[in-house]
Write a protein that holds these residues in place. Structure first.
Motif, PDB file in Angstrom:
ATOM      1  N   MET A   1       0.753  -1.337  -0.144  1.00 23.95           N
ATOM      2  CA  MET A   1      -0.040  -0.007  -0.132  1.00 23.95           C
ATOM      3  C   MET A   1       1.032   1.221  -0.015  1.00 23.95           C
ATOM      4  SD  MET A   1      -3.046   1.345   0.198  1.00 23.95           S
ATOM      5  CE  MET A   1      -4.044   0.125   0.710  1.00 23.95           C
ATOM      6  N   ARG A   2       0.397   2.229  -0.876  1.00 24.46           N
ATOM      7  CA  ARG A   2       1.467   3.314  -1.064  1.00 24.46           C
ATOM      8  C   ARG A   2       0.320   4.494  -1.048  1.00 24.46           C
ATOM      9  NH1 ARG A   2       6.433   2.498  -3.369  1.00 24.46           N
ATOM     10  NH2 ARG A   2       6.417   4.638  -4.028  1.00 24.46           N
ATOM     11  N   VAL A   3       0.914   5.857  -0.842  1.00 27.82           N
ATOM     12  CA  VAL A   3       0.033   6.904  -0.736  1.00 27.82           C
ATOM     13  C   VAL A   3      -0.446   7.020  -2.081  1.00 27.82           C
ATOM     14  CG1 VAL A   3       1.268   8.031   1.142  1.00 27.82           C
ATOM     15  CG2 VAL A   3       1.679   8.604  -1.354  1.00 27.82           C
ATOM     16  N   GLU A   4       0.009   6.431  -3.212  1.00 27.45           N
ATOM     17  CA  GLU A   4      -0.530   6.772  -4.575  1.00 27.45           C
ATOM     18  C   GLU A   4      -1.877   5.847  -4.921  1.00 27.45           C
ATOM     19  OE1 GLU A   4       4.009   6.173  -5.343  1.00 27.45           O
ATOM     20  OE2 GLU A   4       2.515   6.147  -3.575  1.00 27.45           O
ATOM     21  N   ASN A   5      -1.958   4.780  -3.826  1.00 24.26           N
ATOM     22  CA  ASN A   5      -3.251   3.982  -3.858  1.00 24.26           C
ATOM     23  C   ASN A   5      -4.393   4.488  -3.160  1.00 24.26           C
ATOM     24  OD1 ASN A   5      -0.592   1.501  -3.485  1.00 24.26           O
ATOM     25  ND2 ASN A   5      -1.706   1.846  -5.439  1.00 24.26           N
ATOM     26  N   SER A   6      -4.071   5.656  -2.412  1.00 21.42           N
ATOM     27  CA  SER A   6      -5.107   6.163  -1.252  1.00 21.42           C
ATOM     28  C   SER A   6      -6.071   7.491  -1.945  1.00 21.42           C
ATOM     29  CB  SER A   6      -4.175   6.546  -0.215  1.00 21.42           C
ATOM     30  OG  SER A   6      -3.435   5.563   0.402  1.00 21.42           O
ATOM     31  N   PHE A   7      -7.279   7.099  -1.568  1.00 24.33           N
ATOM     32  CA  PHE A   7      -8.114   8.115  -1.926  1.00 24.33           C
ATOM     33  C   PHE A   7      -8.714   8.907  -0.824  1.00 24.33           C
ATOM     34  CE2 PHE A   7      -7.598   5.554  -5.618  1.00 24.33           C
ATOM     35  CZ  PHE A   7      -7.626   6.397  -6.937  1.00 24.33           C
ATOM     36  N   ILE A   8      -8.617   8.103   0.476  1.00 24.76           N
ATOM     37  CA  ILE A   8      -9.012   8.539   1.643  1.00 24.76           C
ATOM     38  C   ILE A   8      -8.628   9.760   2.186  1.00 24.76           C
ATOM     39  CG2 ILE A   8      -7.364   7.647   3.125  1.00 24.76           C
ATOM     40  CD1 ILE A   8      -9.847   6.155   4.589  1.00 24.76           C
ATOM     41  N   PRO A   9      -7.586  10.431   1.855  1.00 32.65           N
ATOM     42  CA  PRO A   9      -7.416  11.762   2.193  1.00 32.65           C
ATOM     43  C   PRO A   9      -8.308  12.847   1.664  1.00 32.65           C
ATOM     44  CG  PRO A   9      -5.460  10.849   1.466  1.00 32.65           C
ATOM     45  CD  PRO A   9      -6.552   9.846   0.907  1.00 32.65           C
ATOM     46  N   VAL A  10      -9.247  12.497   0.741  1.00 30.49           N
ATOM     47  CA  VAL A  10      -9.915  13.170   0.167  1.00 30.49           C
ATOM     48  C   VAL A  10     -11.354  13.536   0.884  1.00 30.49           C
ATOM     49  CG1 VAL A  10     -11.673  13.655  -2.135  1.00 30.49           C
ATOM     50  CG2 VAL A  10      -9.567  12.688  -2.270  1.00 30.49           C
ATOM     51  N   GLU A  11     -11.848  14.852   1.107  1.00 30.92           N
ATOM     52  CA  GLU A  11     -13.172  15.180   1.915  1.00 30.92           C
ATOM     53  C   GLU A  11     -14.159  14.280   1.277  1.00 30.92           C
ATOM     54  OE1 GLU A  11     -15.717  18.981   3.086  1.00 30.92           O
ATOM     55  OE2 GLU A  11     -13.980  19.117   1.820  1.00 30.92           O
ATOM     56  N   GLY A  12     -15.061  13.756   1.987  1.00 34.10           N
ATOM     57  CA  GLY A  12     -15.927  13.156   1.454  1.00 34.10           C
ATOM     58  C   GLY A  12     -15.811  11.414   1.094  1.00 34.10           C
ATOM     59  N   VAL A  13     -14.634  11.118   1.076  1.00 31.12           N
ATOM     60  CA  VAL A  13     -14.241   9.703   0.888  1.00 31.12           C
ATOM     61  C   VAL A  13     -13.752   8.979   1.870  1.00 31.12           C
ATOM     62  CG1 VAL A  13     -12.720   8.332  -0.523  1.00 31.12           C
ATOM     63  CG2 VAL A  13     -13.359  10.235  -1.608  1.00 31.12           C
ATOM     64  N   GLY A  14     -14.413   7.982   2.283  1.00 30.09           N
ATOM     65  CA  GLY A  14     -14.189   7.125   3.464  1.00 30.09           C
ATOM     66  C   GLY A  14     -13.988   5.976   2.915  1.00 30.09           C
ATOM     67  N   GLU A  15     -13.783   4.961   3.954  1.00 29.66           N
ATOM     68  CA  GLU A  15     -13.113   3.568   3.722  1.00 29.66           C
ATOM     69  C   GLU A  15     -14.145   2.938   2.684  1.00 29.66           C
ATOM     70  OE1 GLU A  15     -12.713   1.348   7.317  1.00 29.66           O
ATOM     71  OE2 GLU A  15     -11.406   2.644   8.339  1.00 29.66           O
ATOM     72  N   THR A  16     -15.392   2.975   2.754  1.00 41.08           N
ATOM     73  CA  THR A  16     -16.365   2.219   1.794  1.00 41.08           C
ATOM     74  C   THR A  16     -16.289   2.784   0.573  1.00 41.08           C
ATOM     75  OG1 THR A  16     -17.937   2.065   3.536  1.00 41.08           O
ATOM     76  CG2 THR A  16     -18.907   1.842   1.354  1.00 41.08           C
ATOM     77  N   THR A  17     -16.096   4.188   0.273  1.00 40.41           N
ATOM     78  CA  THR A  17     -16.125   4.849  -1.068  1.00 40.41           C
ATOM     79  C   THR A  17     -14.522   4.142  -1.586  1.00 40.41           C
ATOM     80  OG1 THR A  17     -17.238   6.389  -0.612  1.00 40.41           O
ATOM     81  CG2 THR A  17     -15.832   6.928  -2.398  1.00 40.41           C
ATOM     82  N   GLU A  18     -13.467   4.380  -0.790  1.00 42.67           N
ATOM     83  CA  GLU A  18     -12.129   3.953  -1.282  1.00 42.67           C
ATOM     84  C   GLU A  18     -12.147   2.629  -1.917  1.00 42.67           C
ATOM     85  OE1 GLU A  18      -7.916   5.094   0.166  1.00 42.67           O
ATOM     86  OE2 GLU A  18      -8.801   3.483   1.436  1.00 42.67           O
ATOM     87  N   ARG A  19     -12.680   1.424  -1.057  1.00 43.39           N
ATOM     88  CA  ARG A  19     -12.722   0.154  -1.625  1.00 43.39           C
ATOM     89  C   ARG A  19     -13.676  -0.048  -2.677  1.00 43.39           C
ATOM     90  NH1 ARG A  19     -13.188  -2.959   4.317  1.00 43.39           N
ATOM     91  NH2 ARG A  19     -11.310  -2.244   5.218  1.00 43.39           N
ATOM     92  N   ARG A  20     -14.679   0.754  -2.872  1.00 43.17           N
ATOM     93  CA  ARG A  20     -15.456   0.637  -4.119  1.00 43.17           C
ATOM     94  C   ARG A  20     -14.484   0.924  -5.137  1.00 43.17           C
ATOM     95  NH1 ARG A  20     -19.174   4.053  -6.716  1.00 43.17           N
ATOM     96  NH2 ARG A  20     -19.142   5.328  -4.630  1.00 43.17           N
ATOM     97  N   LEU A  21     -13.888   2.339  -5.269  1.00 44.57           N
ATOM     98  CA  LEU A  21     -12.988   2.665  -6.088  1.00 44.57           C
ATOM     99  C   LEU A  21     -12.007   1.442  -6.427  1.00 44.57           C
ATOM    100  CD1 LEU A  21     -12.287   6.214  -5.127  1.00 44.57           C
ATOM    101  CD2 LEU A  21     -13.573   5.563  -7.221  1.00 44.57           C
ATOM    102  N   TRP A  22     -11.320   0.910  -5.607  1.00 43.85           N
ATOM    103  CA  TRP A  22     -10.362  -0.109  -5.853  1.00 43.85           C
ATOM    104  C   TRP A  22     -11.069  -1.499  -6.424  1.00 43.85           C
ATOM    105  CZ3 TRP A  22      -8.288  -0.280  -0.204  1.00 43.85           C
ATOM    106  CH2 TRP A  22      -7.507   0.791   0.093  1.00 43.85           C
ATOM    107  N   ARG A  23     -12.270  -1.694  -5.858  1.00 43.56           N
ATOM    108  CA  ARG A  23     -12.970  -2.758  -6.736  1.00 43.56           C
ATOM    109  C   ARG A  23     -13.512  -2.636  -8.397  1.00 43.56           C
ATOM    110  NH1 ARG A  23     -15.866  -3.617  -1.670  1.00 43.56           N
ATOM    111  NH2 ARG A  23     -15.333  -5.647  -0.826  1.00 43.56           N
ATOM    112  N   GLU A  24     -13.462  -1.186  -8.527  1.00 44.97           N
ATOM    113  CA  GLU A  24     -13.760  -0.746  -9.861  1.00 44.97           C
ATOM    114  C   GLU A  24     -12.440  -0.661 -10.767  1.00 44.97           C
ATOM    115  OE1 GLU A  24     -16.563  -0.262 -11.248  1.00 44.97           O
ATOM    116  OE2 GLU A  24     -17.932  -0.305  -9.897  1.00 44.97           O
ATOM    117  N   GLY A  25     -11.236  -1.217 -10.021  1.00 44.83           N
ATOM    118  CA  GLY A  25     -10.095  -1.056 -10.675  1.00 44.83           C
ATOM    119  C   GLY A  25      -9.357   0.073 -10.791  1.00 44.83           C
ATOM    120  N   ILE A  26      -9.828   1.014  -9.699  1.00 45.00           N
ATOM    121  CA  ILE A  26      -9.112   2.265  -9.630  1.00 45.00           C
ATOM    122  C   ILE A  26      -8.317   2.104  -8.379  1.00 45.00           C
ATOM    123  CG2 ILE A  26      -9.359   4.881  -9.341  1.00 45.00           C
ATOM    124  CD1 ILE A  26     -12.451   4.440 -10.470  1.00 45.00           C
ATOM    125  N   THR A  27      -7.271   1.494  -8.653  1.00 47.46           N
ATOM    126  CA  THR A  27      -6.211   1.226  -7.477  1.00 47.46           C
ATOM    127  C   THR A  27      -5.166   2.124  -7.272  1.00 47.46           C
ATOM    128  OG1 THR A  27      -5.104  -0.185  -8.994  1.00 47.46           O
ATOM    129  CG2 THR A  27      -6.913  -1.342  -7.684  1.00 47.46           C
TER     130      THR A  27
END
Length: 250
Positions: A1-27
């Motif tokens: 896991m790198r910071v480049e894989n992370s979307f959780i710093p974004v306002e309004g993006v929590g763990e659920t949204t981040e995992r959904r992005l990953w599942r969509e291939g947005i890793t």
């Protein structure tokens, strides 16, 4: 896991949204597709990515330390591992007001350096030791090592990004002190018989003229530091597997 894989710093993006992005291939930031989230969230993510790319190119670990939730600071390690500094101190007691620092060991870039009280352990030497560190890595260093050094020397370390492994270890149900966690994970020591109390005794023996006691103390302090690196890698890997869905290619 790198910071480049992370979307959780974004306002309004929590763990659920981040995992959904990953599942969509947005890793990874480069793979972001704004169509998979609402327009407001998409704008925030794109703004974050644009800023974060520049910050990463500049090696600005502090930016990501401020952006990531406290429980996710472990994500800093893979992106800044080359400039991470693992360190540990030995003291004559638990209170800086009545005790002194005897040795400080730090490992960075595959090399471990030890400073010894009365020889080369000075404020200037400490400042040089940590000068190139983008991220500090300790075990219980936020509560003990950093404030102890700041109280006893004219150094400032609290403003540096700091991965204190005690907290991610607790998240993985790895409790107790450093040596207890090491045993749980199968990380070996050459001198498992030495404890913090024994380290104080060794220093007192050195003060009475026993050079061999100092050699053992330094060896013990350096082993604490050298073991922090495999511990960090093991903990980061376990946390990665705990947050990334099994069906995700990340």
């Amino acid at each position: 896991m790198r910071v480049e894989n992370s979307f959780i710093p974004v306002e309004g993006v929590g763990e659920t949204t981040e995992r959904r992005l990953w599942r969509e291939g947005i890793t990874h930031w480069e793979a972001f597709d704004p169509s998979v989230v609402g327009p407001t969230t998409a704008d925030r993510i794109e703004s974050f990515i644009a800023d974060a790319r520049r910050r990463l190119e500049d090696g600005d670990a502090d930016y990501f330390a401020r952006s990531l939730p406290s429980a996710e600071q472990w994500r800093l390690y893979e992106s800044f591992r080359e400039s991470a500094c693992f360190f540990d101190i030995e003291t004559t007691g638990l209170e800086s007001s009545s005790s002194v620092v005897t040795t400080v060991s730090a490992r960075q870039g595959g090399e471990t350096t030890t400073l010894v009280r009365g020889r080369d352990l000075t404020a200037d030497a400490l400042s040089s030791l940590f000068a190139d560190a983008d991220v500090l890595v300790t075990f219980n260093g936020k509560r003990f090592d950093v404030p102890f050094l700041e109280d006893c020397f004219d150094v400032s370390l609290s403003d540096k990004p700091h991965l204190d492994l005690m907290y991610p270890c607790r998240r993985l149900d790895l409790t107790g002190g450093l040596k207890t966690v090491e045993r749980e994970l199968g990380i070996d020591r050459d001198r498992p018989d030495i404890s913090g109390r024994e380290a104080v005794r060794l220093w007192r023996e050195y003060e009475r003229g026993d050079e061999a006691a100092l050699e053992i103390l330094v060896e013990y302090n350096r082993e604490d530091v050298d073991n922090l690196q495999p511990l960090t890698e093991t903990v980061s890997d376990r946390l990665h597997r705990s947050v990334v869905p099994e069906d995700c290619p990340l």
